[in-house]
Design a protein around this motif. Structure first.
Motif, PDB file in Angstrom:
ATOM      1  N   LEU A  67     133.972  67.917 103.145  1.00 38.98           N
ATOM      2  CA  LEU A  67     132.615  67.809 102.619  1.00 38.98           C
ATOM      3  C   LEU A  67     132.379  66.383 102.131  1.00 38.98           C
ATOM      4  O   LEU A  67     133.132  65.868 101.301  1.00 38.98           O
ATOM      5  N   THR A  68     131.353  65.760 102.639  1.00 35.42           N
ATOM      6  CA  THR A  68     130.925  64.437 102.192  1.00 35.42           C
ATOM      7  C   THR A  68     129.532  64.582 101.601  1.00 35.42           C
ATOM      8  O   THR A  68     128.654  65.190 102.220  1.00 35.42           O
ATOM      9  N   VAL A  69     129.338  64.039 100.400  1.00 32.83           N
ATOM     10  CA  VAL A  69     128.061  64.202  99.718  1.00 32.83           C
ATOM     11  C   VAL A  69     127.570  62.851  99.232  1.00 32.83           C
ATOM     12  O   VAL A  69     128.360  61.997  98.802  1.00 32.83           O
ATOM     13  N   ARG A  70     126.265  62.653  99.327  1.00 29.63           N
ATOM     14  CA  ARG A  70     125.602  61.433  98.881  1.00 29.63           C
ATOM     15  C   ARG A  70     124.417  61.854  98.019  1.00 29.63           C
ATOM     16  O   ARG A  70     123.650  62.760  98.387  1.00 29.63           O
ATOM     17  N   ASP A  71     124.256  61.230  96.821  1.00 26.76           N
ATOM     18  CA  ASP A  71     123.150  61.618  95.950  1.00 26.76           C
ATOM     19  C   ASP A  71     121.953  60.692  96.159  1.00 26.76           C
ATOM     20  O   ASP A  71     121.943  59.835  97.043  1.00 26.76           O
ATOM     21  N   ALA A  72     120.910  60.855  95.337  1.00 29.17           N
ATOM     22  CA  ALA A  72     119.645  60.135  95.503  1.00 29.17           C
ATOM     23  C   ALA A  72     119.549  58.907  94.620  1.00 29.17           C
ATOM     24  O   ALA A  72     118.455  58.352  94.450  1.00 29.17           O
ATOM     25  N   SER A  73     120.660  58.461  94.020  1.00 29.98           N
ATOM     26  CA  SER A  73     120.625  57.257  93.183  1.00 29.98           C
ATOM     27  C   SER A  73     120.453  56.018  94.055  1.00 29.98           C
ATOM     28  O   SER A  73     120.648  56.048  95.270  1.00 29.98           O
ATOM     29  N   ARG A  74     120.110  54.926  93.409  1.00 29.66           N
ATOM     30  CA  ARG A  74     120.017  53.627  94.103  1.00 29.66           C
ATOM     31  C   ARG A  74     120.930  52.640  93.381  1.00 29.66           C
ATOM     32  O   ARG A  74     120.621  52.258  92.251  1.00 29.66           O
ATOM     33  N   PRO A  75     122.029  52.182  93.947  1.00 33.06           N
ATOM     34  CA  PRO A  75     122.568  52.633  95.235  1.00 33.06           C
ATOM     35  C   PRO A  75     123.139  54.044  95.113  1.00 33.06           C
ATOM     36  O   PRO A  75     123.522  54.463  94.020  1.00 33.06           O
ATOM     37  N   PRO A  76     123.241  54.806  96.191  1.00 34.15           N
ATOM     38  CA  PRO A  76     123.705  56.197  96.104  1.00 34.15           C
ATOM     39  C   PRO A  76     125.202  56.268  95.794  1.00 34.15           C
ATOM     40  O   PRO A  76     125.970  55.372  96.141  1.00 34.15           O
ATOM     41  N   HIS A  77     125.584  57.327  95.135  1.00 36.77           N
ATOM     42  CA  HIS A  77     126.993  57.634  94.918  1.00 36.77           C
ATOM     43  C   HIS A  77     127.509  58.449  96.092  1.00 36.77           C
ATOM     44  O   HIS A  77     126.772  59.251  96.681  1.00 36.77           O
ATOM     45  N   LEU A  78     128.771  58.269  96.392  1.00 40.36           N
ATOM     46  CA  LEU A  78     129.386  58.942  97.536  1.00 40.36           C
ATOM     47  C   LEU A  78     130.703  59.557  97.098  1.00 40.36           C
ATOM     48  O   LEU A  78     131.472  58.950  96.352  1.00 40.36           O
ATOM     49  N   ASP A  79     130.948  60.807  97.542  1.00 38.36           N
ATOM     50  CA  ASP A  79     132.221  61.461  97.242  1.00 38.36           C
ATOM     51  C   ASP A  79     132.589  62.351  98.412  1.00 38.36           C
ATOM     52  O   ASP A  79     131.727  62.789  99.189  1.00 38.36           O
ATOM     53  N   GLN A  80     133.893  62.616  98.549  1.00 31.74           N
ATOM     54  CA  GLN A  80     134.390  63.366  99.694  1.00 31.74           C
ATOM     55  C   GLN A  80     135.578  64.200  99.257  1.00 31.74           C
ATOM     56  O   GLN A  80     136.407  63.759  98.448  1.00 31.74           O
ATOM     57  N   ALA A  81     135.673  65.435  99.775  1.00 33.57           N
ATOM     58  CA  ALA A  81     136.792  66.304  99.428  1.00 33.57           C
ATOM     59  C   ALA A  81     136.979  67.340 100.524  1.00 33.57           C
ATOM     60  O   ALA A  81     136.028  67.711 101.232  1.00 33.57           O
ATOM     61  N   LEU A  82     138.226  67.807 100.667  1.00 35.30           N
ATOM     62  CA  LEU A  82     138.575  68.818 101.660  1.00 35.30           C
ATOM     63  C   LEU A  82     138.579  70.178 100.966  1.00 35.30           C
ATOM     64  O   LEU A  82     139.171  70.351  99.894  1.00 35.30           O
ATOM     65  N   TYR A  83     137.921  71.178 101.569  1.00 37.67           N
ATOM     66  CA  TYR A  83     137.800  72.505 100.971  1.00 37.67           C
ATOM     67  C   TYR A  83     138.335  73.569 101.920  1.00 37.67           C
ATOM     68  O   TYR A  83     138.353  73.387 103.151  1.00 37.67           O
ATOM     69  N   LEU A  84     138.725  74.672 101.324  1.00 36.09           N
ATOM     70  CA  LEU A  84     139.176  75.840 102.065  1.00 36.09           C
ATOM     71  C   LEU A  84     138.518  77.061 101.427  1.00 36.09           C
ATOM     72  O   LEU A  84     138.564  77.250 100.206  1.00 36.09           O
ATOM     73  N   LEU A  85     137.891  77.889 102.263  1.00 34.58           N
ATOM     74  CA  LEU A  85     137.199  79.076 101.765  1.00 34.58           C
ATOM     75  C   LEU A  85     137.589  80.277 102.619  1.00 34.58           C
ATOM     76  O   LEU A  85     137.457  80.249 103.847  1.00 34.58           O
ATOM     77  N   ARG A  86     138.085  81.309 101.954  1.00 31.74           N
ATOM     78  CA  ARG A  86     138.470  82.536 102.648  1.00 31.74           C
ATOM     79  C   ARG A  86     137.342  83.562 102.559  1.00 31.74           C
ATOM     80  O   ARG A  86     136.726  83.730 101.503  1.00 31.74           O
ATOM     81  N   VAL A  87     137.116  84.254 103.655  1.00 27.82           N
ATOM     82  CA  VAL A  87     136.197  85.396 103.665  1.00 27.82           C
ATOM     83  C   VAL A  87     137.029  86.620 104.004  1.00 27.82           C
ATOM     84  O   VAL A  87     137.661  86.678 105.076  1.00 27.82           O
ATOM     85  N   VAL A  88     137.068  87.585 103.082  1.00 29.84           N
ATOM     86  CA  VAL A  88     137.914  88.761 103.251  1.00 29.84           C
ATOM     87  C   VAL A  88     137.040  89.999 103.370  1.00 29.84           C
ATOM     88  O   VAL A  88     135.889  90.029 102.924  1.00 29.84           O
ATOM     89  N   ASP A  89     137.604  91.018 103.990  1.00 35.58           N
ATOM     90  CA  ASP A  89     136.922  92.296 104.121  1.00 35.58           C
ATOM     91  C   ASP A  89     137.363  93.179 102.957  1.00 35.58           C
ATOM     92  O   ASP A  89     138.558  93.482 102.831  1.00 35.58           O
TER      93      ASP A  89
END
Length: 790
Positions: free
Chosen positions: A83-105
Motif C-alpha cells: 500500500l502506497t499512500v499520498r496525502d493532500a498536503s503541499r508538498p504531499p507526505h508519502l508512506d508505504q507498507a506491506l499488508y496481509l489480510l485473511r478472509v475466513v469462512d
C-alpha cells in the motif's frame, strides 16, 4: 486498532506528519460475506488520501479517501498487497507498507469421517493388556481459522476503570489534531480547498460531514471529565454522551439566541423503559423542515457529528485502565479529625475503597468516617473455577484498615468482582454446580475472617450483649460487569441467579450475624425485561434473602417513614436471617437526568406494583462520581448540580454511594464531603469533641469499665466482711473512693458516647433505673434495723 495513546506515542515527532497504522500488529481477519469493521489504516497528514495498491485487496473491499479500509469480502483466502499512500498536503507526505489480510469462512467445513481401521480378532495376549475401561480421548486436535483470531481473556479478568488523565487527554487531542484535518468539511471540500482539483463543493445537506468535531469542540466536551474515574465502560460512555449533549445545547442555543429562535431544552433521549418519560414532540429544530438552505444541515446531524460512534469507542478505549493485583498495596486509613458515624441518619451513605486507591504511596488515607454508614472494599476477583484472587492486605492483618473502619461505627463489605462472562456462560449444569460449591466455600471463609489484633482477642472478655462484631467483613457487594449482550443472554441470567442464591445460603447459614448483600446493577439495564437485571429477578433475590416484617418489627431504621416496614410485610419474604439487600446503580457525570431516569425505571415498569415498587425504590442506591487528581473545589454550577442530586436522591431512594471514597485533599473530595454533610448529616445531633475521642476508643473503655467494676465490687465485699481490711482506715477508704470515681468517670464517658447505648439514651430506661436504685436504697436505709451502741 491501536488505542489513541499508543498511536500518539508511536507517531512521528511532528504533529502534521502522516503515517500508516497496522504495521506492528496484523490486520484483523475478515469474514466471508460479512461487513468488515472499518479500520483506519492512515493517520495524520491532510485528507483526502490517494492510494496505490500493488497486489490485490479481497474482492468486495475498498479503501476510502479518508483512510478507512472497509467493505464486505466475497472470497476467502490470504491477500497480500503493498500500500502506497499520498496525502493532500503541499508538498504531499508519502508512506508505504506491506499488508496481509485473511478472509475466513466462519462456517467450518464438515470433517470427513475417518476410514475404519481393519479389524483383527482379539487374542488372549491383547485382551490381557487392554484396560478394563478405557477413557475416550477427548483432546482438542484441530481448530478453525476463525477460532485462531479469538482473544481469550485472562482468568480472572482484571478490574478496569475509565479515567481521562491529563496525559491521556493530551494524547487524544494530538491524535485528533493529526487525524481530523479540517473537521467540519467533507472529503470533497477538503480536496477542493487543498488542490482545487474538484468543482465547487457540494452543500453539506447533500453530503453530511464525515470528520467529527473540531479540536476545540473536543476539548470543551472532554476537559470536564479529566481525572473522573468511572467504574464501568457503560458509565463512562454515559458521561461522554452527557457532555456531548451539554455542549450541543450550549452551541445551538447560542446560535438560536443570535437568530431570535426558540431554544432547545434537551437532547433527544435514548430508548428507555418509560413511554411517558419520552418527549411526545421533538424540539423545534428536530422537526422535519421543508427545505434546507445550501451549505446547511439539520441541527440533530450536528449532535451526531459531535460524538460519532467510532470516536466514542476510541476515547473509551483510550480511557480504560487495568488494575493489576501485583501492584496493589495494603490500604492504610486514618481518621480525619472525626468521630463515629451518627446513628439517626435515615439514608445509607456508601463509599467505595478500591484496592488501588492508595496508589504507589504508603501514606495513610485520611477518611471522614462520620460521613458514611458503610464502606465497600474492592476486592476479590472471581475466577473461572469459583475461587477468588485477592490483593495484598485484603484480610486487614493486625487490625489494619478494617479495624479503623470498625472503630468508627461504619460497616465494611467485601466487593466480589467479575467482568467477561464467556467462560462461565459455557459451563454445563454439573460444572456450574462445582464452581458454585467452590465459591460458596471460599466466601464462607472470607465472611468468617476475624480481626487478628489484640483487641479482637480481648473482646471475648465482655458480656455477650456488649460485644461488637469481631469479623472483618459484615457483608458482600456483587459487582458483575457484563456486556449488554451477555446481560441479555439466558445463560448469564442462569449463572447470575444461581450465584446469588448460593451467596444468600452462605449468609443464612450464619444466622447469628447480620449481613448486607449489595448488587451493583448497570443503570441503563436496571429493570430491563430483556436482561438478567429485570425487576422480577431483583425482587426474587430480595424476597429470598430478607425476613418478613412483622407489625411489631421496627426493621432497618434506615427504611424511611412509618409505612416502610409494611412494604416488606408480605409472606413472600422468606429469609431466615438478618440480611439487608441494596441495589447500587452507578450514574455518569454531567447530566441531571440520570437519577430521574433511574426513578422512571421503577415508576413505569409492569413488573413492579404497589408495595413491591416502594420496597425496590427504597433499596436502590445511586452511585455518584466526582473529579479526582489535584485538590480543587467544584465550580459553583457543579456544586449546585451535586446538591440537586443529593436532594433528589435523599428523597427518592434508599441512600447514596460515592465512587471512589471522597477524601479531603484529593480532587474535589472536600466539596463532596461538604455537600454530604449539608444534605444528610447536618440536621442530626453532632458528636461533641469529647465523644469524637471516646467513641473510637469505646472497646478499651468497655473493658476498663468491666475491670473497674470487678475490682471495686470485690474491694467493697472484702471491706465489708474482713475486719483487718477495715482497720486500715483512711488508706482503704481513699482507695475505694478513687476506684468509685474512676468507675463513674468511665461509665459517664461510655453512657454519653457509646453507639450501642444510643437507643437507651434516647428513651427513659436509664432514668427509670436510677429512680429504682434510689427508691430501693431509701427503703433499705429507712427500714434497716438499728442497733443501739453498748
Amino acid at each position: 486498532m491501536a488505542s489513541a495513546p499508543e498511536r500518539a506515542a508511536s507517531s512521528p515527532a511532528r504533529d502534521d506528519l502522516m503515517w500508516l497504522v497496522y504495521q506492528t500488529v496484523p490486520l484483523p481477519n475478515a469474514r466471508l460475506n460479512q461487513p468488515y469493521k472499518a479500520r483506519d489504516v492512515v493517520r495524520g497528514g491532510r485528507a483526502p488520501y490517494r492510494f496505490s495498491v500493488d497486489g490485490a485487496l479481497p474482492p468486495g473491499m475498498f479503501l476510502e479517501e479518508d483512510g478507512v479500509l472497509a467493505g464486505t469480502p466475497t472470497a476467502t483466502g490470504t491477500f497480500r498487497f503493498l500500500l502506497t499512500v499520498r496525502d493532500a498536503s503541499r508538498p504531499p507526505h508519502l508512506d508505504q507498507a506491506l499488508y496481509l489480510l485473511r478472509v475466513v469462512d466462519p462456517k467450518p467445513a464438515a470433517a470427513k469421517p475417518l476410514a475404519p481401521a481393519a479389524s483383527r480378532p482379539a487374542t488372549a495376549a491383547t485382551a490381557a493388556t487392554r484396560p478394563a475401561r478405557s477413557r475416550p480421548d477427548n483432546t482438542l486436535r484441530s481448530m478453525t481459522e476463525d477460532q485462531t483470531n479469538l482473544t481469550v481473556p485472562r482468568d480472572p479478568p482484571l478490574p478496569m476503570t475509565y479515567v481521562l488523565t491529563a496525559a491521556k487527554l493530551e494524547a487524544i487531542f494530538k491524535n485528533a489534531e493529526a487525524s481530523m484535518g479540517e473537521s467540519l468539511m467533507t472529503a470533497a471540500n477538503a480536496a477542493a480547498a487543498v488542490e482545487n482539483e474538484e468543482p465547487a463543493p457540494r452543500p453539506l445537506a447533500v453530503k453530511p460531514p464525515v470528520l467529527g468535531p473540531t479540536l476545540d469542540q473536543l476539548r470543551e466536551m472532554l476537559t470536564p471529565l479529566q481525572d473522573v474515574e468511572h467504574p464501568t465502560r457503560a458509565v463512562f460512555q454515559d458521561s461522554l454522551r452527557a457532555r456531548q449533549c451539554e455542549y450541543f445545547l450550549r452551541h445551538v442555543n447560542a446560535l438560536a439566541l443570535e437568530q431570535h429562535k426558540d431554544a432547545i431544552r434537551r437532547c433527544p433521549r435514548r430508548e428507555d423503559l418509560a413511554e411517558t418519560d419520552r418527549p411526545h414532540a421533538g424540539p423545534p429544530a428536530a422537526r422535519p423542515a421543508a427545505t434546507l438552505a445550501p451549505g446547511s444541515l439539520p441541527v440533530m446531524s450536528f449532535l451526531e457529528m459531535l460524538m460519532p460512534p467510532h470516536l466514542l469507542e476510541e476515547i473509551t478505549d483510550a480511557a480504560g485502565t487495568e488494575h493489576p493485583l501485583s501492584q496493589a498495596r495494603p490500604l492504610r486509613l486514618t481518621p480525619d479529625g472525626c468521630g463515629c458515624s451518627l446513628q439517626d441518619i435515615e439514608n445509607d451513605v456508601f463509599g467505595f475503597l478500591p484496592y488501588w486507591m492508595g496508589g504507589e504511596s504508603d501514606a495513610p488515607i485520611p477518611v471522614r468516617f462520620d460521613k458514611f454508614t458503610r464502606l465497600q472494599y474492592m476486592g476479590a476477583l472471581l475466577r473461572n473455577n469459583g475461587e477468588y484472587l485477592r490483593p495484598a492486605g485484603w484480610d486487614s492483618p493486625g487490625g489494619g484498615f478494617a479495624r479503623r473502619v470498625d472503630q468508627h461505627g461504619v460497616g465494611l463489605d467485601l466487593v466480589l468482582y467479575r467482568r467477561d462472562f464467556r467462560a462461565l456462560m459455557r459451563l454445563t449444569d454439573e460444572e456450574r454446580k462445582t464452581v458454585l460449591d467452590t465459591t460458596a466455600a471460599q466466601v464462607g471463609e472470607m465472611l468468617d475472617l476475624r480481626h487478628g489484633d489484640l483487641q479482637g482477642g480481648l473482646e471475648t472478655l465482655l458480656p455477650p450483649g456488649w460485644r461488637e462484631e469481631a469479623h472483618v467483613y459484615g457483608g458482600l457487594t456483587v459487582f458483575f460487569e457484563p456486556t449488554d449482550d451477555e446481560a441479555a443472554d439466558p445463560k448469564f441470567e442462569q449463572f447470575f441467579l444461581a450465584y446469588l442464591h448460593r451467596l444468600t445460603e452462605t449468609m443464612q447459614a450464619r444466622a447469628a450475624r447480620a449481613f448486607h448483600l449489595n448488587l451493583v446493577i448497570p443503570q441503563h439495564l436496571l429493570g430491563d425485561t430483556a436482561t438478567a437485571f429485570r425487576f422480577r429477578n431483583l425482587l426474587a433475590i430480595m424476597k429470598a434473602a430478607e425476613r418478613q416484617r412483622g407489625t411489631g418489627d421496627d426493621g432497618d431504621h434506615k427504611e424511611r417513614g412509618a409505612a416502610a416496614a409494611t412494604y416488606k410485610s408480605s409472606p413472600d419474604y422468606v429469609g431466615t436471617s438478618d440480611i439487608t439487600v441494596r441495589f447500587l446503580a452507578p450514574l455518569g457525570t454531567g447530566s441531571d437526568v440520570g437519577k430521574m431516569r433511574l426513578r422512571s425505571r421503577t415508576d413505569f415498569n409492569d413488573e413492579l406494583t404497589g408495595q413491591d415498587r416502594m420496597a425496590v425504590l427504597g433499596s436502590v442506591v445511586p452511585v455518584l462520581l466526582y473529579p479526582g487528581g489535584k485538590p480543587e473545589a467544584l465550580a459553583p454550577q457543579e456544586q449546585e448540580s451535586l446538591d440537586r442530586d443529593l436532594v433528589y436522591i435523599g428523597w427518592s431512594f434508599g441512600g447514596v454511594a460515592l465512587w471512589p471514597l471522597p477524601v479531603a485533599g484529593l480532587g474535589s473530595g472536600e466539596s463532596v464531603l461538604t455537600a454530604l454533610d449539608h444534605r444528610f448529616w447536618s440536621f442530626l445531633d453532632q458528636d461533641t469533641g469529647f465523644c469524637r475521642i471516646v467513641c473510637p476508643m469505646r472497646m478499651p473503655l468497655r473493658l476498663m469499665l468491666e475491670a473497674l467494676m470487678v475490682l471495686v465490687g470485690t474491694a467493697l465485699l472484702v471491706y465489708g466482711w474482713n475486719c483487718r481490711v477495715r482497720r486500715m482506715g483512711p488508706v482503704i477508704l481513699m482507695g475505694l473512693w478513687a476506684g468509685a470515681i474512676a468507675t463513674l468517670a468511665v461509665a459517664f464517658a461510655i453512657f454519653s458516647c457509646d453507639p450501642s447505648l444510643h437507643e437507651l439514651r434516647k428513651g427513659n430506661a436509664l432514668l427509670v433505673a436510677i429512680i429504682l436504685i434510689l427508691v430501693v436504697g431509701g427503703l433499705v436505709v429507712t427500714f434497716k434495723p438499728r442497733v443501739e451502741p453498748p
